[in-house]
Scaffold this motif. Structure first.
Motif, PDB file in Angstrom:
ATOM      1  N   GLY A   1       0.781  -1.233   0.000  1.00 43.05           N
ATOM      2  CA  GLY A   1       0.000   0.000   0.000  1.00 43.05           C
ATOM      3  C   GLY A   1       0.813   1.284   0.000  1.00 43.05           C
ATOM      4  N   ILE A   2       2.145   1.183  -0.032  1.00 40.26           N
ATOM      5  CA  ILE A   2       2.966   2.408  -0.029  1.00 40.26           C
ATOM      6  C   ILE A   2       2.848   3.099  -1.388  1.00 40.26           C
ATOM      7  N   TYR A   3       2.938   2.310  -2.462  1.00 38.70           N
ATOM      8  CA  TYR A   3       2.769   2.865  -3.802  1.00 38.70           C
ATOM      9  C   TYR A   3       1.326   2.647  -4.235  1.00 38.70           C
ATOM     10  N   LYS A   4       0.697   3.724  -4.707  1.00 37.79           N
ATOM     11  CA  LYS A   4      -0.747   3.733  -4.939  1.00 37.79           C
ATOM     12  C   LYS A   4      -1.089   3.401  -6.391  1.00 37.79           C
ATOM     13  N   SER A   5      -2.098   2.557  -6.555  1.00 33.41           N
ATOM     14  CA  SER A   5      -2.640   2.269  -7.884  1.00 33.41           C
ATOM     15  C   SER A   5      -3.754   3.281  -8.146  1.00 33.41           C
ATOM     16  N   PRO A   6      -3.499   4.282  -8.996  1.00 31.23           N
ATOM     17  CA  PRO A   6      -4.442   5.402  -9.088  1.00 31.23           C
ATOM     18  C   PRO A   6      -5.657   5.109  -9.962  1.00 31.23           C
ATOM     19  N   VAL A   7      -6.795   5.638  -9.538  1.00 34.54           N
ATOM     20  CA  VAL A   7      -7.995   5.594 -10.373  1.00 34.54           C
ATOM     21  C   VAL A   7      -7.832   6.644 -11.471  1.00 34.54           C
ATOM     22  N   HIS A   8      -8.132   6.244 -12.703  1.00 29.07           N
ATOM     23  CA  HIS A   8      -8.012   7.179 -13.819  1.00 29.07           C
ATOM     24  C   HIS A   8      -9.118   6.934 -14.832  1.00 29.07           C
ATOM     25  N   ARG A   9      -9.281   7.875 -15.728  1.00 24.89           N
ATOM     26  CA  ARG A   9     -10.329   7.794 -16.757  1.00 24.89           C
ATOM     27  C   ARG A   9      -9.843   8.560 -17.984  1.00 24.89           C
ATOM     28  N   VAL A  10     -10.582   8.405 -19.087  1.00 27.41           N
ATOM     29  CA  VAL A  10     -10.287   9.193 -20.288  1.00 27.41           C
ATOM     30  C   VAL A  10     -11.573   9.900 -20.701  1.00 27.41           C
ATOM     31  N   VAL A  11     -11.484  11.232 -20.849  1.00 26.73           N
ATOM     32  CA  VAL A  11     -12.647  11.985 -21.325  1.00 26.73           C
ATOM     33  C   VAL A  11     -12.532  12.172 -22.838  1.00 26.73           C
ATOM     34  N   THR A  12     -13.661  12.488 -23.454  1.00 30.82           N
ATOM     35  CA  THR A  12     -13.706  12.557 -24.919  1.00 30.82           C
ATOM     36  C   THR A  12     -13.564  14.010 -25.393  1.00 30.82           C
ATOM     37  N   ASN A  13     -13.441  14.159 -26.711  1.00 33.48           N
ATOM     38  CA  ASN A  13     -13.171  15.464 -27.317  1.00 33.48           C
ATOM     39  C   ASN A  13     -14.115  15.643 -28.502  1.00 33.48           C
ATOM     40  N   ARG A  14     -14.716  16.812 -28.579  1.00 35.23           N
ATOM     41  CA  ARG A  14     -15.708  17.032 -29.640  1.00 35.23           C
ATOM     42  C   ARG A  14     -15.076  17.130 -31.036  1.00 35.23           C
ATOM     43  N   GLU A  15     -13.888  17.751 -31.106  1.00 35.76           N
ATOM     44  CA  GLU A  15     -13.301  18.040 -32.423  1.00 35.76           C
ATOM     45  C   GLU A  15     -12.268  17.022 -32.891  1.00 35.76           C
ATOM     46  N   LYS A  16     -11.516  16.459 -31.947  1.00 34.69           N
ATOM     47  CA  LYS A  16     -10.316  15.722 -32.355  1.00 34.69           C
ATOM     48  C   LYS A  16     -10.365  14.263 -31.927  1.00 34.69           C
ATOM     49  N   GLU A  17      -9.823  13.405 -32.801  1.00 31.49           N
ATOM     50  CA  GLU A  17      -9.613  12.019 -32.374  1.00 31.49           C
ATOM     51  C   GLU A  17      -8.367  11.980 -31.497  1.00 31.49           C
ATOM     52  N   ARG A  18      -8.295  10.913 -30.681  1.00 35.14           N
ATOM     53  CA  ARG A  18      -7.139  10.763 -29.799  1.00 35.14           C
ATOM     54  C   ARG A  18      -6.699   9.309 -29.869  1.00 35.14           C
ATOM     55  N   ILE A  19      -5.381   9.080 -29.857  1.00 32.30           N
ATOM     56  CA  ILE A  19      -4.880   7.707 -29.801  1.00 32.30           C
ATOM     57  C   ILE A  19      -3.939   7.568 -28.610  1.00 32.30           C
ATOM     58  N   SER A  20      -3.762   6.344 -28.159  1.00 33.89           N
ATOM     59  CA  SER A  20      -2.743   6.064 -27.142  1.00 33.89           C
ATOM     60  C   SER A  20      -2.393   4.583 -27.245  1.00 33.89           C
ATOM     61  N   VAL A  21      -1.261   4.230 -26.630  1.00 32.19           N
ATOM     62  CA  VAL A  21      -0.811   2.830 -26.634  1.00 32.19           C
ATOM     63  C   VAL A  21      -0.403   2.479 -25.208  1.00 32.19           C
ATOM     64  N   ALA A  22      -1.115   1.517 -24.614  1.00 34.65           N
ATOM     65  CA  ALA A  22      -0.837   1.108 -23.229  1.00 34.65           C
ATOM     66  C   ALA A  22      -0.297  -0.315 -23.205  1.00 34.65           C
ATOM     67  N   THR A  23       0.692  -0.560 -22.359  1.00 36.70           N
ATOM     68  CA  THR A  23       1.188  -1.926 -22.151  1.00 36.70           C
ATOM     69  C   THR A  23       1.042  -2.276 -20.676  1.00 36.70           C
ATOM     70  N   PHE A  24       0.295  -3.358 -20.425  1.00 37.18           N
ATOM     71  CA  PHE A  24       0.032  -3.824 -19.064  1.00 37.18           C
ATOM     72  C   PHE A  24       1.016  -4.939 -18.715  1.00 37.18           C
ATOM     73  N   CYS A  25       1.702  -4.774 -17.589  1.00 33.31           N
ATOM     74  CA  CYS A  25       2.703  -5.748 -17.143  1.00 33.31           C
ATOM     75  C   CYS A  25       2.053  -6.604 -16.055  1.00 33.31           C
ATOM     76  N   ILE A  26       1.780  -7.859 -16.394  1.00 31.58           N
ATOM     77  CA  ILE A  26       0.946  -8.703 -15.537  1.00 31.58           C
ATOM     78  C   ILE A  26       1.768  -9.871 -14.994  1.00 31.58           C
ATOM     79  N   PRO A  27       1.858 -10.002 -13.671  1.00 30.55           N
ATOM     80  CA  PRO A  27       2.660 -11.098 -13.102  1.00 30.55           C
ATOM     81  C   PRO A  27       2.226 -12.462 -13.627  1.00 30.55           C
ATOM     82  N   GLY A  28       3.179 -13.389 -13.644  1.00 32.11           N
ATOM     83  CA  GLY A  28       2.896 -14.749 -14.110  1.00 32.11           C
ATOM     84  C   GLY A  28       1.706 -15.350 -13.373  1.00 32.11           C
ATOM     85  N   ALA A  29       0.880 -16.112 -14.109  1.00 26.94           N
ATOM     86  CA  ALA A  29      -0.344 -16.685 -13.527  1.00 26.94           C
ATOM     87  C   ALA A  29      -0.033 -17.624 -12.361  1.00 26.94           C
ATOM     88  N   ASP A  30       1.172 -18.167 -12.350  1.00 26.89           N
ATOM     89  CA  ASP A  30       1.544 -19.112 -11.279  1.00 26.89           C
ATOM     90  C   ASP A  30       2.041 -18.371 -10.034  1.00 26.89           C
TER      91      ASP A  30
END
Length: 348
Positions: free
Chosen positions: A275-304
């Protein structure tokens, strides 16, 4: 069980039939009267020099202190000097734009299948009354290599597959360095988090497209959530804002700093750091005029891997906050669509 798929947002826009009600957010009734696209202040987060984080100099120690401060308050930093060139990042942005500009038939060659996350389209619809996010995405498991499902990797635009492979390998170096820096910033042995994260950890990369939206006050790009990953690496749009983080119940917009990688803590890192480092709540809002792109990479611990607070971070002064969890991401998506935080289920 997933409900039938809905059109992609790009198809909705192209059809010109107005805004389907499925996308409209009703006011929550908990005092949230502000429109979704209301002006918000900018976050005050540092740009961290990854090279310096690995240095044993006084400047390096100062950079570790900055990292500790940012991750324990905001849970997010911008990382510069990460070793990936501007020209290469520009190539990722260019290929992302080119993919989403392709004809629908071409993109559908990578279409997501029912009850599966991977592929092109929109997110799973799990409930009849689920409010849809104004986003189309291409979601691909990129690592380990033997888990790649190449039928979801676009062959067009040319070079997409090769560039994504190269980006994945470059990201792996950044991820390892960042995990070590997080451990050192908490005065732990540098492999403390890496050992728990595991050799068989998964990387999932998600290419996001947010078309211009006719009602940005009532429609959200991505609803509020925290990530189920250990950490997430994000290349935000270089020109169009929209990403916002929540702190103390208020929303703040992420600054746009060209050629940095934004890295945020995910739930599994919050658990590992007790709990020392916080996992922040976030969101993305939309835009009337412009498209927006982004690229996210999720680092997920091994299932085992069993994910739990690192022993050295548990003491009488700071008791253990979280249970041991395994396959956390499987919990995650159900909670996300209900607007709930799965990390609550991990609290002791």
């Amino acid at each position: 069980m997933e409900k039938p798929k809905f059109k992609t947002v790009q198809e909705v826009v192209a059809a010109g039939e107005g805004l389907p009600e499925r996308y409209l957010h009703a006011p929550t009734g908990d005092g949230e009267v502000q429109p979704l696209n209301a002006a918000v202040p900018e976050m005050d987060i540092p740009a961290i020099d990854l090279n310096l984080l690995l240095s044993s100099s006084e400047d390096g120690r100062e950079e570790l202190r900055k990292l500790h401060s940012a991750l324990s308050t905001w849970g997010v930093v911008q990382v510069m000097n990460h070793g990936i060139t501007k020209a290469f990042l520009d190539k990722i942005y260019k290929l992302t734009k080119e993919f989403f500009a392709l004809p629908t038939e071409e993109k559908q060659k990578c279409a997501r299948e029912i009850d599966s996350i991977q592929g092109y389209g929109n997110d799973m619809i799990l409930w009849d009354d689920q409010v849809l996010d104004w986003i189309d995405r291409l979601y691909i498991t990129t690592y380990p290599e033997d888990q790649r499902q190449l039928n979801f990797w676009p062959e067009v635009p040319l070079g997409f597959r090769e560039t994504l492979h190269e980006y994945t390998m470059k990201q792996r170096i950044v991820i390892e360095q960042f995990f070590k820096a997080m451990a050192r910033s908490l005065e732990l042995e540098e492999n403390s988090f890496l050992d728990m994260y595991g050799e068989s950890a998964t990387l999932d990369t998600r290419f996001n497209m947010y078309p211009p939206c006719p009602s940005p006050d009532k429609v959200i790009g991505v609803k509020p959530h925290a990530d189920g990953s250990a950490i997430t690496l994000l290349l935000p749009d270089k020109d169009v804002g929209g990403l916002q983080f929540q702190k103390d119940g208020k929303w703040y917009k992420a600054p746009i700093v060209p050629d940095t990688i934004l890295i945020n803590v995910g739930d599994q890192m919050e658990i590992m750091s007790n709990g020392i480092y916080k996992s922040p709540v976030h969101r993305v809002v939309t835009n009337r005029e412009k498209e927006r792109i982004s690229v996210a990479t999720f680092c997920i611990p091994g299932a085992d891997k069993e994910i739990q607070p690192v022993n050295e971070l548990v003491s009488e002064a700071r008791p253990r906050l979280y249970k041991t969890v395994k396959k956390y991401v499987e919990l995650y998506f159900k909670y996300y669509q209900q607007g709930r935080r799965p990390i609550e289920a991990a609290l002791i």
